[in-house]
Design an enzyme around this catalytic site. Sequence first.
Site, PDB file in Angstrom:
ATOM      1  N   TYR A 156      32.558-101.063 -23.058  1.00 19.56           N
ATOM      2  CA  TYR A 156      31.135-101.498 -22.120  1.00 19.56           C
ATOM      3  C   TYR A 156      29.876-101.989 -22.952  1.00 19.56           C
ATOM      4  CZ  TYR A 156      27.501-102.070 -18.368  1.00 19.56           C
ATOM      5  OH  TYR A 156      26.473-102.308 -17.820  1.00 19.56           O
ATOM      6  N   ASP A 251      28.871-101.594 -31.568  1.00 22.99           N
ATOM      7  CA  ASP A 251      27.873-101.248 -30.464  1.00 22.99           C
ATOM      8  C   ASP A 251      27.796 -99.618 -30.575  1.00 22.99           C
ATOM      9  OD1 ASP A 251      26.814-100.601 -28.190  1.00 22.99           O
ATOM     10  OD2 ASP A 251      27.711-101.540 -26.992  1.00 22.99           O
ATOM     11  N   LYS A 279      19.721 -96.317 -25.991  1.00 28.23           N
ATOM     12  CA  LYS A 279      19.335 -94.959 -25.598  1.00 28.23           C
ATOM     13  C   LYS A 279      18.534 -93.961 -26.391  1.00 28.23           C
ATOM     14  CE  LYS A 279      23.763 -95.517 -23.122  1.00 28.23           C
ATOM     15  NZ  LYS A 279      23.597 -95.470 -21.547  1.00 28.23           N
TER      16      LYS A 279
HETATM   17  N1  HOZ Z   1      25.484 -97.684 -18.576  1.00 31.79           N
HETATM   18  C1  HOZ Z   1      25.495 -96.507 -18.108  1.00 31.79           C
HETATM   19  C2  HOZ Z   1      26.731 -95.802 -18.055  1.00 31.79           C
HETATM   20  N2  HOZ Z   1      27.494 -96.042 -19.193  1.00 31.79           N
HETATM   21  C3  HOZ Z   1      24.813 -96.324 -16.761  1.00 31.79           C
HETATM   22  C4  HOZ Z   1      23.558 -96.447 -16.892  1.00 31.79           C
HETATM   23  C5  HOZ Z   1      22.676 -95.928 -15.629  1.00 31.79           C
HETATM   24  O1  HOZ Z   1      23.091 -96.181 -14.351  1.00 31.79           O
HETATM   25  O2  HOZ Z   1      21.614 -95.413 -15.692  1.00 31.79           O
END
Ligand code: HOZ
Length: 441
Positions: A156, A251, A279
């Site tokens: 992802y 990534d 992050k």
């Molecule tokens: N992209 C996040 C999980 N892999 C989720 C982000 C969120 O919902 O805060």
Amino acid sequence: MTATTPALSRPDFRLTRSHEAFSRANRVIPGGVNSPARAFGAVGGEPPFIQSAHGAYLHDIDGHTYIDYIGSWGPMILGHAASPVNRAVADALAQGSSFGAPTVREIEIAEAVVAAVPSIDKVRFVSSGTEATMSAVRVARGVTGRSKIVKMAGHYHGHVDALLVQAGSAATTLGTPNSPGVTEGATRDTILCPFNDAGAVAEVFRRFPDDVAAVLLEPIAGNMGLVPPEPGYLETLRETTAKHGALLIFDEVMTGFRVAFGGAQALYGITPDLTALGKVIGGGLPAAAYGSSTAVMDRISPAGPIFQAGTLSGNPLAMAAGLATLRILRDEAPYEHLESLSARLAEGLDRAASEAGIPHVVQRVGSMLTLFFHDGPVRNHGDALRSDTRLFGRFFWEMLARGVYLPCSQFEAAFVSVAHTVDDIDRTIEAAHESLRAIRG
Ligand code: HOZ
């Protein structure tokens, strides 16, 4: 039992206020949430609404406290509301929250990133992981003059149109690997390969020797549950891409500053051509980045012709939180401590599932881990999808009722922070024993 929770062995666990909040939210926010993974669709029921968080704990509006293994889906490696980060943000805020003009703090954090991440000579800050991967792909295409991007099934990279093909995270969970609104044209140049299958990538290069701009992957997959690269896999991708004049993009939005200070590339000693970060780099505020060699980065506007911009890029508050976080990680290097806490957790979860006689495997790299309800190693998306997600849902809720907040999907990684204590880990393991016993009846 309220309408918000499935049948639990702890019927006194109620989310009454959260249920009211969720109903209210649903009237004005699609699905009641601002990012789909949070809606608990993968585990059934409705989410607790969070009031506050401190250290390793989340506190909801119903008065429950949870040991948190989401950590805002990765950023909170120091735990919530860490004083040095809060102080840095407060100091920055007192000086103004956004200027749309350069600041010295941006140089300081860029220098910190360049010093930490082996493949990066220059770095451009953006506001989200989606922006970082989208921009990295544009740069790869701009630099090589080629169109095709190889991506791994179940990985992802945010909600970038071209990359929303067999994507992990909530896209897997919701069973909508291709979102309406993503046109065929947008994904025509995206080629899918299974993770951990270097032969499949070699085959792509045999078919399209001069057309592949980049091979893009999470070096450690975290969005289909935690799936490490097999020995030799990243090395082979490095060789194959170099041989064909394509770029290798890591990534590291999840793994950057998380599995090691220099990310997965430092852990495994593989140098990609381009890296996306997010992050942890924002310390809990919206910041992300992408970086590469000087030669590549100097092709980006205004140094070069490849356009990319953003009003809130390099935002002073986000830079302050990120810089404070990176400085602590650099100076205190808590990675061995995280390793030992996380190993203890993984071993404990493994023991709990074994004693309950439940087919499972625990996969972990550093402070990222997943307990898969799957018998045998999970190497790729196909394996992950064979997990018992119903059982995961029941386990998730039993754990929540016992005060442990795991990621609300089988296809997400759990994160351990430096704020967790051995006691937190042991209480979590005890909760896992109880939960699995309750499920087994
Ligand atoms: N992209 C996040 C999980 N892999 C989720 C982000 C969120 O919902 O805060």
